[in-house]
Design a protein around this motif. Structure first.
Motif, PDB file in Angstrom:
ATOM      1  N   THR A   2       0.847  -1.189   0.000  1.00 25.38           N
ATOM      2  CA  THR A   2       0.000   0.000   0.000  1.00 25.38           C
ATOM      3  C   THR A   2       0.879   1.234   0.000  1.00 25.38           C
ATOM      4  O   THR A   2       1.744   1.389   0.856  1.00 25.38           O
ATOM      5  CB  THR A   2      -0.885   0.023   1.265  1.00 25.38           C
ATOM      6  N   GLY A   3       0.627   2.088  -0.955  1.00 23.35           N
ATOM      7  CA  GLY A   3       1.455   3.295  -1.044  1.00 23.35           C
ATOM      8  C   GLY A   3       0.959   4.382  -0.112  1.00 23.35           C
ATOM      9  O   GLY A   3      -0.194   4.366   0.329  1.00 23.35           O
ATOM     10  N   TRP A   4       1.845   5.286   0.211  1.00 20.67           N
ATOM     11  CA  TRP A   4       1.453   6.474   0.970  1.00 20.67           C
ATOM     12  C   TRP A   4       2.319   7.659   0.563  1.00 20.67           C
ATOM     13  O   TRP A   4       3.380   7.503  -0.060  1.00 20.67           O
ATOM     14  CB  TRP A   4       1.471   6.262   2.469  1.00 20.67           C
ATOM     15  N   LEU A   5       1.846   8.828   0.937  1.00 24.97           N
ATOM     16  CA  LEU A   5       2.579  10.054   0.626  1.00 24.97           C
ATOM     17  C   LEU A   5       2.696  10.886   1.898  1.00 24.97           C
ATOM     18  O   LEU A   5       1.690  11.202   2.540  1.00 24.97           O
ATOM     19  CB  LEU A   5       1.825  10.858  -0.447  1.00 24.97           C
ATOM     20  N   LEU A  66       2.337  12.082  -6.192  1.00 22.66           N
ATOM     21  CA  LEU A  66       1.003  11.478  -6.057  1.00 22.66           C
ATOM     22  C   LEU A  66       0.901  10.200  -6.887  1.00 22.66           C
ATOM     23  O   LEU A  66       0.393   9.174  -6.421  1.00 22.66           O
ATOM     24  CB  LEU A  66      -0.075  12.482  -6.522  1.00 22.66           C
ATOM     25  N   ASP A  67       1.402  10.259  -8.109  1.00 18.39           N
ATOM     26  CA  ASP A  67       1.324   9.088  -8.999  1.00 18.39           C
ATOM     27  C   ASP A  67       2.128   7.919  -8.431  1.00 18.39           C
ATOM     28  O   ASP A  67       1.692   6.770  -8.486  1.00 18.39           O
ATOM     29  CB  ASP A  67       1.835   9.443 -10.407  1.00 18.39           C
ATOM     30  N   ARG A  73       4.086   3.062  -4.049  1.00 18.49           N
ATOM     31  CA  ARG A  73       5.371   3.463  -3.451  1.00 18.49           C
ATOM     32  C   ARG A  73       5.117   4.210  -2.137  1.00 18.49           C
ATOM     33  O   ARG A  73       4.044   4.756  -1.902  1.00 18.49           O
ATOM     34  CB  ARG A  73       6.160   4.375  -4.411  1.00 18.49           C
ATOM     35  N   ARG A  74       6.142   4.242  -1.290  1.00 18.42           N
ATOM     36  CA  ARG A  74       6.076   5.010  -0.036  1.00 18.42           C
ATOM     37  C   ARG A  74       6.918   6.262  -0.254  1.00 18.42           C
ATOM     38  O   ARG A  74       8.152   6.200  -0.281  1.00 18.42           O
ATOM     39  CB  ARG A  74       6.607   4.168   1.125  1.00 18.42           C
ATOM     40  N   VAL A  75       6.242   7.367  -0.434  1.00 15.25           N
ATOM     41  CA  VAL A  75       6.887   8.570  -0.971  1.00 15.25           C
ATOM     42  C   VAL A  75       6.954   9.672   0.085  1.00 15.25           C
ATOM     43  O   VAL A  75       5.951   9.975   0.736  1.00 15.25           O
ATOM     44  CB  VAL A  75       6.090   9.102  -2.191  1.00 15.25           C
ATOM     45  N   LEU A 105      -6.061   8.696  -1.331  1.00 14.25           N
ATOM     46  CA  LEU A 105      -4.705   8.241  -0.975  1.00 14.25           C
ATOM     47  C   LEU A 105      -4.374   8.534   0.490  1.00 14.25           C
ATOM     48  O   LEU A 105      -4.895   9.494   1.078  1.00 14.25           O
ATOM     49  CB  LEU A 105      -3.678   9.010  -1.809  1.00 14.25           C
ATOM     50  N   ASP A 106      -3.486   7.730   1.051  1.00 12.66           N
ATOM     51  CA  ASP A 106      -2.993   7.957   2.422  1.00 12.66           C
ATOM     52  C   ASP A 106      -1.952   9.087   2.362  1.00 12.66           C
ATOM     53  O   ASP A 106      -0.821   8.874   1.922  1.00 12.66           O
ATOM     54  CB  ASP A 106      -2.379   6.632   2.916  1.00 12.66           C
TER      55      ASP A 106
END
Ligand code: SAH
Length: 244
Positions: A2-5, A66-67, A73-75, A105-106
């Protein structure tokens, strides 16, 4: 995965002023995104991809972040100081407005110590009563608006923190800003020029408005303008908590 920003502030320069929660986010990240000198502050490590870009590419950088988060990805998007003060947090939300499908999105914003607070602590307490922060750059707003905010803040007797005071591409505007302050305030008003706060070449200098010169500021300076009660005590400068 799971990606997050995370949109994080790195503080004014010294790593001791990076908050523990920002350090934790950076340790968990797969990608770090930001302006070249800020990304350079992150130690390279295996599993972390650095995406450094030019200062003027905030929106495309935000969209890229964001993309990547949407792709799992964990950005971490990094800014200096605090990410919400003339920095990337607003740019990310501006980009997010354009892509409603990514709004679930997280996303978290992690605060940092902004330049004016680090500078004020060095000087004493020049922002100890009501104050405002004004970005003197006219990249994203018309210059007459900068002039009017300065004038009104001086008339309201706010202490002020002036960010982005002077750059090579706008050499005359800070001189004009000083002129406006001189019209509204007495020549004895205290002004602190805080340059490279917490960096090895840090320089903090307090002068009166009458003695302030435009060349005392550059793009690594935050300028703290006192209010009518701001005074010296020993080697410090402070603003009274009381107004008449
Ligand atoms: N987000 C940042 C501000 C970015 S705008 C923050 O919260 O601090 C860039 C401006 O911040 C510079 O032109 C300068 O006015 C100020 N600045 C940033 N770091 C600084 C430092 N270490 N010392 C003095 N001013 C600084």
């Amino acid at each position: 995965m799971t990606g997050w920003l995370v949109i994080a502030g790195l503080g004014p320069g010294d790593n001791a002023l990076v908050t523990p929660e920002v350090t934790v986010a950076l340790a968990a990240a797969t990608d770090v995104v930001g302006y070249v000198p800020y990304v350079a502050r992150i130690a390279p490590r295996e599993g972390l991809t650095q995406h450094a870009s030019d200062n003027r590419q905030e929106l495309s950088r935000a969209r890229q972040a964001l993309d990547m988060a949407a792709a799992g990805r964990r950005v971490v998007v990094v800014s200096s100081g605090d990410p919400g003060v003339f920095a990337m947090a607003s740019a990310v939300f501006e980009a997010l407005e354009q892509v409603p499908e990514l709004q679930a999105l997280d996303i978290r914003v992690l605060p940092g110590i902004t330049a004016m607070l680090a500078a004020a602590a060095r000087a004493g307490a020049p922002l100890g009563h009501d104050f405002c922060a004004i970005n003197l750059s006219d990249n994203l707003k018309p210059w007459p608006l900068v002039e009017s905010r300065l004038r009104l803040a001086a008339q309201a007797d706010f202490a002020m923190a002036l960010y982005n005071p002077r750059s090579a591409s706008r050499p005359h505007q800070f001189a004009r800003a000083l002129e406006i302050l001189r019209q509204a305030c007495s020549g004895s008003r205290l002004i602190t020029f805080a340059h490279g706060v917490t960096a090895p070449d840090e320089r903090i200098e307090t002068v009166t408005l009458a003695n302030a010169r435009p060349e005392m500021a550059n793009m690594r300076t935050v300028v703290l303008v006192g209010n009518s009660t701001t005074r010296r005590v020993g080697r410090f400068v402070y603003t009274s908590r009381r107004s008449e």
